[in-house]
Scaffold this active site. Sequence first.
Site, mmCIF file in Angstrom:
data_model
loop_
_atom_site.group_PDB
_atom_site.id
_atom_site.type_symbol
_atom_site.label_atom_id
_atom_site.label_comp_id
_atom_site.label_asym_id
_atom_site.label_seq_id
_atom_site.Cartn_x
_atom_site.Cartn_y
_atom_site.Cartn_z
ATOM 1 N N GLN A 32 -9.461 2.337 -2.924
ATOM 2 C CA GLN A 32 -8.089 2.023 -2.855
ATOM 3 C C GLN A 32 -7.771 0.373 -3.192
ATOM 4 O O GLN A 32 -6.446 0.198 -3.358
ATOM 5 C CB GLN A 32 -7.572 2.317 -1.448
ATOM 6 C CG GLN A 32 -7.472 3.803 -0.977
ATOM 7 C CD GLN A 32 -7.159 3.929 0.273
ATOM 8 O OE1 GLN A 32 -7.924 4.007 1.183
ATOM 9 N NE2 GLN A 32 -5.859 4.275 0.418
ATOM 10 N N ARG A 89 -13.626 -4.027 7.935
ATOM 11 C CA ARG A 89 -14.162 -2.812 7.644
ATOM 12 C C ARG A 89 -13.673 -2.471 6.152
ATOM 13 O O ARG A 89 -12.703 -2.100 5.792
ATOM 14 C CB ARG A 89 -13.629 -1.631 8.657
ATOM 15 C CG ARG A 89 -14.040 -0.331 8.272
ATOM 16 C CD ARG A 89 -13.361 0.722 9.285
ATOM 17 N NE ARG A 89 -13.663 2.112 8.694
ATOM 18 C CZ ARG A 89 -12.797 3.141 8.261
ATOM 19 N NH1 ARG A 89 -11.620 2.826 8.307
ATOM 20 N NH2 ARG A 89 -13.188 4.197 8.121
ATOM 21 N N HIS A 133 -15.933 6.913 1.721
ATOM 22 C CA HIS A 133 -14.612 7.120 2.167
ATOM 23 C C HIS A 133 -14.004 7.628 0.845
ATOM 24 O O HIS A 133 -12.969 7.143 0.062
ATOM 25 C CB HIS A 133 -13.663 5.588 2.173
ATOM 26 C CG HIS A 133 -12.598 5.707 2.844
ATOM 27 N ND1 HIS A 133 -12.178 4.874 3.878
ATOM 28 C CD2 HIS A 133 -11.455 6.354 2.423
ATOM 29 C CE1 HIS A 133 -10.855 4.856 4.150
ATOM 30 N NE2 HIS A 133 -10.229 5.740 3.550
ATOM 31 N N ASN A 177 -15.910 8.636 6.516
ATOM 32 C CA ASN A 177 -14.353 8.396 6.987
ATOM 33 C C ASN A 177 -13.613 9.748 6.862
ATOM 34 O O ASN A 177 -13.481 10.311 5.954
ATOM 35 C CB ASN A 177 -13.709 7.409 5.929
ATOM 36 C CG ASN A 177 -12.138 7.133 6.400
ATOM 37 O OD1 ASN A 177 -11.726 6.598 7.529
ATOM 38 N ND2 ASN A 177 -11.360 7.793 5.512
ATOM 39 N N GLU A 178 -13.091 9.926 8.125
ATOM 40 C CA GLU A 178 -12.251 11.193 8.181
ATOM 41 C C GLU A 178 -12.737 12.493 7.577
ATOM 42 O O GLU A 178 -12.191 12.820 6.542
ATOM 43 C CB GLU A 178 -10.832 10.926 7.602
ATOM 44 C CG GLU A 178 -10.081 9.671 8.239
ATOM 45 C CD GLU A 178 -8.702 9.400 7.964
ATOM 46 O OE1 GLU A 178 -8.121 9.992 6.818
ATOM 47 O OE2 GLU A 178 -7.852 8.505 8.727
ATOM 48 N N ASN A 307 -9.075 7.050 13.870
ATOM 49 C CA ASN A 307 -7.736 6.631 13.104
ATOM 50 C C ASN A 307 -6.793 7.375 13.547
ATOM 51 O O ASN A 307 -6.652 8.648 13.603
ATOM 52 C CB ASN A 307 -8.328 7.089 11.575
ATOM 53 C CG ASN A 307 -9.131 6.427 10.915
ATOM 54 O OD1 ASN A 307 -9.957 5.355 11.631
ATOM 55 N ND2 ASN A 307 -9.590 6.603 9.549
ATOM 56 N N TYR A 309 -2.509 7.900 13.364
ATOM 57 C CA TYR A 309 -1.038 7.343 12.814
ATOM 58 C C TYR A 309 0.053 8.077 13.381
ATOM 59 O O TYR A 309 1.171 7.601 13.444
ATOM 60 C CB TYR A 309 -1.093 7.885 11.243
ATOM 61 C CG TYR A 309 -2.114 6.741 10.447
ATOM 62 C CD1 TYR A 309 -1.750 5.737 9.960
ATOM 63 C CD2 TYR A 309 -3.408 7.290 10.226
ATOM 64 C CE1 TYR A 309 -2.499 4.778 9.364
ATOM 65 C CE2 TYR A 309 -4.506 6.384 9.514
ATOM 66 C CZ TYR A 309 -3.944 5.086 9.195
ATOM 67 O OH TYR A 309 -4.740 4.287 8.289
ATOM 68 N N GLU A 373 -8.622 2.596 12.190
ATOM 69 C CA GLU A 373 -7.400 2.630 11.332
ATOM 70 C C GLU A 373 -6.254 2.700 12.088
ATOM 71 O O GLU A 373 -6.106 3.843 13.009
ATOM 72 C CB GLU A 373 -7.386 3.632 10.235
ATOM 73 C CG GLU A 373 -8.300 3.192 9.114
ATOM 74 C CD GLU A 373 -8.482 4.293 7.940
ATOM 75 O OE1 GLU A 373 -7.289 4.819 7.802
ATOM 76 O OE2 GLU A 373 -9.214 4.453 7.293
ATOM 77 N N TRP A 420 -4.822 -0.890 9.543
ATOM 78 C CA TRP A 420 -4.497 -0.525 8.117
ATOM 79 C C TRP A 420 -3.312 -0.971 7.509
ATOM 80 O O TRP A 420 -2.458 -0.288 8.069
ATOM 81 C CB TRP A 420 -4.964 1.049 8.202
ATOM 82 C CG TRP A 420 -4.879 1.609 6.766
ATOM 83 C CD1 TRP A 420 -3.698 1.933 5.654
ATOM 84 C CD2 TRP A 420 -6.062 1.575 5.863
ATOM 85 N NE1 TRP A 420 -4.198 2.213 4.739
ATOM 86 C CE2 TRP A 420 -5.612 2.124 4.557
ATOM 87 C CE3 TRP A 420 -7.442 1.519 6.115
ATOM 88 C CZ2 TRP A 420 -6.398 2.452 3.763
ATOM 89 C CZ3 TRP A 420 -8.078 1.565 5.077
ATOM 90 C CH2 TRP A 420 -7.813 1.861 3.684
ATOM 91 N N GLU A 427 -2.455 4.448 -2.286
ATOM 92 C CA GLU A 427 -2.291 5.379 -1.316
ATOM 93 C C GLU A 427 -2.390 7.016 -1.669
ATOM 94 O O GLU A 427 -1.791 7.708 -1.472
ATOM 95 C CB GLU A 427 -0.898 5.125 -0.341
ATOM 96 C CG GLU A 427 -0.771 6.189 0.668
ATOM 97 C CD GLU A 427 -1.951 6.206 1.882
ATOM 98 O OE1 GLU A 427 -2.681 5.383 2.084
ATOM 99 O OE2 GLU A 427 -2.199 7.232 2.213
ATOM 100 N N TRP A 428 -3.657 7.132 -2.312
ATOM 101 C CA TRP A 428 -4.052 8.467 -2.676
ATOM 102 C C TRP A 428 -2.862 9.363 -3.331
ATOM 103 O O TRP A 428 -2.456 8.719 -4.229
ATOM 104 C CB TRP A 428 -4.455 9.261 -1.187
ATOM 105 C CG TRP A 428 -5.475 8.400 -0.543
ATOM 106 C CD1 TRP A 428 -5.584 7.755 0.749
ATOM 107 C CD2 TRP A 428 -7.128 8.217 -0.925
ATOM 108 N NE1 TRP A 428 -6.685 7.143 1.111
ATOM 109 C CE2 TRP A 428 -7.496 7.294 -0.025
ATOM 110 C CE3 TRP A 428 -7.671 8.258 -2.315
ATOM 111 C CZ2 TRP A 428 -8.612 6.613 0.034
ATOM 112 C CZ3 TRP A 428 -8.903 7.888 -2.363
ATOM 113 C CH2 TRP A 428 -9.369 7.072 -1.314
#
Length: 468
Positions: A32, A89, A133, A177-178, A307, A309, A373, A420, A427-428
Site C-alpha cells: 500500500q 506496525r 499483508h 494480517n486479516e 482490526n 472498522y 488497525e 490506520w 486502498e486495494w
Amino acid sequence: MDSDRTTPATQADPIDTLPPTFRWGVATSSYQIEGAVAEDGRTPSIWDTFCRVPGAVAGGDTGDVACDHYHRMPQDVALIADLGLDTYRFSVAWPRVQPGGRGPANPAGLAFYDRLVDELLGRGVDPWVTLYHWDLPQELEDAGGWPVRDTAYRFADYAELVFAALGDRVKTWTTLNEPWCSAMLGYAYGDHAPGRRSLGDGIAAAHHLLLGHGLAVQRLRAAAPGPVELGITVNLATADPATDSPADRDAARAADGLGNRLYLDPLVHGRYPEDVVDDLARQGVRIPVEEGDLAVISTPFDVLGVNYYFGQLFSGVDEQGRDRDDDGRPVQRVVRRDLPRTAMDWEIVPDSFTELLVRLSRDYPGVPLVITENGAAFDDRPDADGFVADDDRVAYLAEHLRAVARARSAGADVRGYFAWSLLDNFEWAYGYDKRFGIIRVDYDTQRRTPKRSALWYRDTVRRVRGQR
Ligand code: FCB
C-alpha cells in the site's frame, strides 16, 4: 448511565483512563505504500498482477509508485517519531525478500527492512512486523496459492528467513494480517487478488493461512534467542440480528461464524466451530483439515491483533420477506441502519467496538489484545497549503478510543492502539480514491502534510502519558 454523550465537559475523558504503559502506534502495509515494485530484485506479487486485470481496481490504479515509501523511508520514520508514537506496525513484502516465494533470501530486499528497523530504533520507535499483508509472490499463486497446502510451508520458511535477519532487533511479530480478507475477498468473492470466486477455494485458503500461522509461530519461537512477542491480526466485525426473530438471529450467527469464529476458535480453542462446519457442509464445502493441523494452528501465541472498522446488522429475510434465496440457501442480508458512515460506506458504530472487545475477553480469555488497525476514510478537502482539517476523522478516532477505554474498564485486556493509517495510501480495490491517512499524501508531488487528526493524535498520546 455510561454514555459520554451526556457527560459534562468537566468530567475526565475516558481516553484518559488508558494506562501509561498503553502502546500507541500507527500501521501501514508494504504494497500500500512502498512502490518500487521492480527494484532490488523484487518480483511480482498477486497484487501487481491483479491491478492489471481490467476493472479490478478503481481508476486502474496500481501500487507501482504508491507513496514511494521505499525511497522516502527516513522521512516517513521521522514523521512517526515527531508524532511521539512508540510503535510502528509495518509489513514485509514477501516478493522483495524472497523473490518467487522459495529459496534463499534476497539480500538487497532484506536490506531495506534492515535499514527501516535501525531507523525506527534510532528514533525511539519500536518496530512491529507483520510478515504477510496480502502480497503473495505470484509464483506461489501460479502453483495454486493459499488453497494449496504447500503454501503454508512456504510461508513458514519465509517467516524464518525474515526472523533470521531482523529477529535480533524486532521483538513483536504478527504472522498474518486479516486471514478472512486474504481467503474470502481473494478466493471466494473475487474482490481482492488473486480474484477467484470459489467458496471451496476460500475455505481451503483460510485453513492453510491458519496452518501457516501456526507453523510460523512454532518456527519463530524455536529460533528466538530470548523473549519475543508473537501473534496474528484478525479483522472482526460485529454481526447483530436486526430483530429477535429466529431467522434474523440465525443470519447473525452465521455471519459471525464465517467472519469471526472460523478464525478465533481454531486459533484459541483448537477447533473449528461446529455450526460453521455444518453451514459449509450444506454448501458442499469441507475444511481440508489433516491430522495434527488444529494442534499446530492453536500453538500458544502472545498477542491477538484486532482490526476493527464497523459493525453490521443482519436479517434472515430478504426485502420480499423470503428466508431462502433462489438456490435455497438461507438469506443473510445486511440491514442498513440510519447511522453516520465513512467514505467506504461503513457504518460508524463505536459501541459495537466495546461490545466486541468485551466479548473477546469473555469467549477467548487470557489472550492479550492490541488494536492493530482502526481508522476511517473521509472525503478530505485540503486547503491551499495541503492541510486537511479532518474533524470527521478526529471524531472517529476519539469515539473509537473511548470505546477501547470503556472495554478496558469492563475487563477487556487491551494493551495498545494503532491508527490506520500513517499515510494516505493504495486502498486495494478502491485504489487511491479512499484516504485513510492521518497524514495527507499529495500523489503528484509525494508531499506529506499531517492532517488535524495527526496533530490531535499526537496531543492525545502526550496527554494520556501525562507528558503535558
Ligand atoms: C484493512 C486492511 C488494511 C486497510 C484497511 C482500511 O482491512 O488490513 O490494509 O486496507 O482495511
